[in-house]
Each structure stands twice: as structure tokens, then as C-alpha cells.
Design a protein around this motif. Structure first.
Motif, short mmCIF file in Angstrom:
data_model
loop_
_atom_site.label_atom_id
_atom_site.label_comp_id
_atom_site.label_asym_id
_atom_site.label_seq_id
_atom_site.Cartn_x
_atom_site.Cartn_y
_atom_site.Cartn_z
N PRO A 122 0.80 -1.24 0.00
CA PRO A 122 0.00 0.00 0.00
C PRO A 122 0.82 1.28 0.00
CG PRO A 122 -0.94 -1.62 1.51
CD PRO A 122 0.38 -2.16 1.06
N GLN A 123 2.01 1.28 0.61
CA GLN A 123 2.78 2.52 0.68
C GLN A 123 3.25 2.98 -0.69
OE1 GLN A 123 5.98 0.97 3.18
NE2 GLN A 123 7.43 1.33 1.52
N PHE A 124 3.27 2.08 -1.69
CA PHE A 124 3.68 2.45 -3.04
C PHE A 124 2.52 2.95 -3.89
CE2 PHE A 124 7.51 -0.64 -2.89
CZ PHE A 124 8.21 0.29 -2.15
N GLY A 125 1.28 2.78 -3.43
CA GLY A 125 0.14 3.25 -4.19
C GLY A 125 -1.02 2.28 -4.15
N SER A 126 -2.14 2.70 -4.71
CA SER A 126 -3.34 1.86 -4.78
C SER A 126 -3.20 0.87 -5.92
CB SER A 126 -4.58 2.73 -4.99
OG SER A 126 -4.76 3.63 -3.92
N LEU A 127 -3.56 -0.38 -5.67
CA LEU A 127 -3.45 -1.43 -6.67
C LEU A 127 -4.75 -1.53 -7.47
CD1 LEU A 127 -2.05 -3.91 -7.96
CD2 LEU A 127 -3.00 -5.29 -6.09
N VAL A 128 -4.62 -1.46 -8.80
CA VAL A 128 -5.76 -1.62 -9.70
C VAL A 128 -5.62 -2.97 -10.40
CG1 VAL A 128 -7.03 -0.67 -11.65
CG2 VAL A 128 -5.82 0.87 -10.08
N LEU A 129 -6.64 -3.81 -10.30
CA LEU A 129 -6.65 -5.10 -10.96
C LEU A 129 -7.38 -4.98 -12.29
CD1 LEU A 129 -7.81 -7.29 -7.92
CD2 LEU A 129 -5.52 -6.47 -8.44
N VAL A 130 -6.77 -5.46 -13.36
CA VAL A 130 -7.37 -5.40 -14.69
C VAL A 130 -7.48 -6.81 -15.24
CG1 VAL A 130 -7.13 -4.55 -17.05
CG2 VAL A 130 -6.36 -3.14 -15.14
N ALA A 131 -8.66 -7.16 -15.78
CA ALA A 131 -8.85 -8.48 -16.38
C ALA A 131 -9.60 -8.33 -17.69
CB ALA A 131 -9.63 -9.40 -15.44
N ALA A 132 -9.19 -9.07 -18.71
CA ALA A 132 -9.83 -9.06 -20.03
C ALA A 132 -10.37 -10.45 -20.33
CB ALA A 132 -8.84 -8.63 -21.11
N ASN A 133 -11.63 -10.51 -20.76
CA ASN A 133 -12.29 -11.78 -21.06
C ASN A 133 -12.73 -11.76 -22.52
OD1 ASN A 133 -13.80 -14.12 -21.13
ND2 ASN A 133 -15.50 -13.30 -19.94
N ASP A 134 -12.09 -12.59 -23.37
CA ASP A 134 -12.45 -12.62 -24.78
C ASP A 134 -13.37 -13.78 -25.12
OD1 ASP A 134 -10.67 -14.71 -24.54
OD2 ASP A 134 -9.61 -14.26 -26.41
N SER A 137 -18.99 -15.83 -22.87
CA SER A 137 -19.76 -15.81 -21.63
C SER A 137 -18.90 -15.20 -20.52
CB SER A 137 -20.21 -17.23 -21.23
OG SER A 137 -19.10 -18.10 -21.11
N ALA A 138 -19.57 -14.72 -19.47
CA ALA A 138 -18.87 -14.03 -18.39
C ALA A 138 -17.98 -14.98 -17.59
CB ALA A 138 -19.89 -13.36 -17.46
N ALA A 139 -16.91 -14.44 -17.04
CA ALA A 139 -16.03 -15.19 -16.14
C ALA A 139 -16.35 -14.79 -14.70
CB ALA A 139 -14.57 -14.91 -16.45
N SER A 140 -16.49 -15.78 -13.84
CA SER A 140 -16.72 -15.54 -12.41
C SER A 140 -15.40 -15.74 -11.67
CB SER A 140 -17.78 -16.49 -11.86
OG SER A 140 -19.03 -16.26 -12.48
N CYS A 141 -15.00 -14.73 -10.92
CA CYS A 141 -13.71 -14.78 -10.23
C CYS A 141 -13.89 -14.53 -8.74
CB CYS A 141 -12.75 -13.73 -10.80
SG CYS A 141 -12.44 -13.87 -12.58
N GLN A 142 -13.01 -15.13 -7.95
CA GLN A 142 -12.96 -14.91 -6.51
C GLN A 142 -11.64 -14.22 -6.19
OE1 GLN A 142 -15.59 -15.74 -4.80
NE2 GLN A 142 -14.98 -15.28 -2.70
N SER A 159 -17.14 -10.25 -11.35
CA SER A 159 -17.50 -10.83 -12.64
C SER A 159 -16.80 -10.05 -13.75
CB SER A 159 -19.02 -10.79 -12.84
OG SER A 159 -19.37 -11.29 -14.12
N VAL A 160 -16.32 -10.78 -14.75
CA VAL A 160 -15.72 -10.16 -15.94
C VAL A 160 -16.63 -10.49 -17.11
CG1 VAL A 160 -13.66 -9.91 -17.36
CG2 VAL A 160 -13.43 -10.58 -14.96
N PRO A 161 -17.47 -9.55 -17.54
CA PRO A 161 -18.42 -9.83 -18.62
C PRO A 161 -17.72 -10.29 -19.89
CG PRO A 161 -18.95 -7.75 -17.53
CD PRO A 161 -17.61 -8.18 -17.02
#
Length: 245
Positions: A122-134, A137-142, A159-161
Motif C-alpha cells: 500500500p505505501q507504493f500506491g493503490s493497486l488496480v486489478l485489470v482483467a480481459a475476457n475474450d 460468456s462471463a467469467a466468475s472470479c474470486q 465478474s468479468v463480462p
């Protein structure tokens, strides 16, 4: 290329270089709301329609550097790159303030997997998670927040549409303890996606790629015995596609 971003003051530059001894025909297919060749500057190498761009790269280092316009409402998505010969590809992101460069970082293409782990400091910055689903159907992630000692501090589903990219802030998914120094965010999905991460800190950003925990498995099995000089049939199996996003 799991993440391409364009909007007022933010640009993506696609840098694609031919590393083979032959000329290479390439195509880029964009996916995302209002994301396509129209969000990029005119380029003499590129012939484009609504969602796809085609171009030819010369042998031994033929290069395309194609910048988005950095104008209009913010939009994002992903792109699939298909070339006849091997190439090296990356996206260079930049943002500016008052006509001066404020931040710049680059991201390479990512192979798909169904399990990823991001480092969280956290001291280095906020973490942004990016996911691409090609997929269609949608991907369900935990998503799990892990302590510096490996214990799970929290978990939440996302969910990643189909046919799109999403991004989520780790500190919006979880309440990160004030004394949290370093740990990890682990993502497990019911199908393979392409993922990457960003660190944001006071308007500056950098790419923080994850570790793909799903190892590609490749096997070779032979057929019936053959005599010397005869034909032999082998079966090659792989758990992941050779395609990159």
C-alpha cells in the motif's frame, strides 16, 4: 493486450516490432465501449475499419508506433493482435497535466490463465486489478486479500463480462488494515482471462504485472510402434492457447 486506455489527457501507444526475417501482415481487433481505430491517430501503415486495423511490418525490426488521440470521454478495453510472423508488442501509457508529461509506463501482452497473484504494498500506491475476457460468456472470479504471512484476510467475488475488460481497485474490494505492509491479492476464475495490474499514487501510475499461477501443461504422446524409416504419429496437447492478448 489486456488493457488499452484513451481519453482526455490519457494516451495509449501501441508499439509492435517484427522480430522475424520475413515481412509480417498483422491485424488488431479491438473490444470495448467506443474503443477502436477511430480513437487512434491516422498512420500511413494502418488500414482500419470500425473495430479492426491491418498493417504490414517490414522484416528485421519493422516497427509500428501508433498513438491514441488522448481526447474525448475516457474509454478502455482490450485488443487481440494476430501476426503472420513473430513480433514483440507492448502498450505505452502516458498522462499529462498542463501540457507537461506527468506519468508514463509500459505493459507487454499477457498470456491467459485462471489463477493470478498480485503483490500488494500500500505505501507504493493503490493497486488496480485489470482483467480481459475474450470469451462469449462471463467469467466468475474470486478475489482474496492475503496477509504478509499468507493468511486470508478477506474475499469477494467479481465478474468479468464477455468480450470486455474490467478494472477494480483493491482498496475498494477490501478494507485494508492500516498496519498492512506487504502481502498479495490472489484471483481465481472459472475460466482463463488475461490480467495485469497498475499502481496509482497521486496521479502517477506504473504497471505491476501479476504472476500467473496456472502453469501451461504440454504433453507429447506417441502412436503405435513404427519401423525404421516409417511414419510416426505424435499427439501434442496443451492446456493453454498460444494466443496472446
Amino acid at each position: 493486450m489486456p488493457f488499452i486506455l484513451d481519453g482526455d489527457g490519457v494516451q495509449s501507444r501501441l508499439i509492435i516490432t517484427n522480430v522475424s526475417d520475413s515481412a509480417s501482415h498483422c491485424s488488431l481487433e479491438f473490444s470495448g465501449p467506443d474503443l477502436g481505430p477511430g480513437r487512434f491517430e491516422d498512420h500511413f501503415l494502418v488500414m482500419a475499419n470500425n473495430e479492426t486495423a491491418n498493417f504490414e511490418l517490414e522484416e528485421n525490426g519493422g516497427n509500428l508506433i501508433w498513438a491514441s488521440t488522448g481526447e474525448g470521454n475516457l474509454t478502455y478495453g482490450y485488443a487481440r493482435l494476430d501476426c503472420a510472423e513473430p513480433v514483440a508488442a507492448q502498450v505505452l501509457f502516458s498522462s499529462d497535466a498542463a501540457d507537461e508529461l506527468a506519468s508514463m509506463t509500459s505493459m507487454t501482452g499477457e498470456r491467459k490463465a485462471d489463477r493470478f497473484q498480485f503483490t500488494l504494498i500500500p505505501q507504493f500506491g493503490s493497486l488496480v486489478l485489470v482483467a480481459a475476457n475474450d470469451m462469449s460468456s462471463a467469467a466468475s472470479c474470486q478475489v482474496e486479500l492475503e496477509s504478509p504471512y499468507g493468511s486470508v484476510l478477506g474475499e469477494t467475488p467479481i465478474s468479468v463480462p464477455a468480450m470486455t475488460s474490467v478494472f477494480r481497485m483493491a482498496d475498494e474490494l477490501f478494507r485494508i488494515p492500516e498496519d498492512y505492509t506487504a502481502g498479495a491479492v490472489r484471483v481465481s476464475c472459472d475460466r482463463e482471462v488475461a490480467a495485469t495490474g497498475f499502481l496509482l499514487n497521486s496521479g502517477l501510475f506504473s504497471v505491476l504485472p501479476p504472476v500467473a499461477l496456472s502453469k501451461p501443461m504440454i504433453g507429447i504422446s506417441g502412436g503405435a510402434e513404427a519401423t525404421e524409416g516409417g511414419d510416426v504419429v505424435f499427439t501434442i496437447t496443451a492446456s493453454v492457447s498460444s494466443a496472446m492478448e
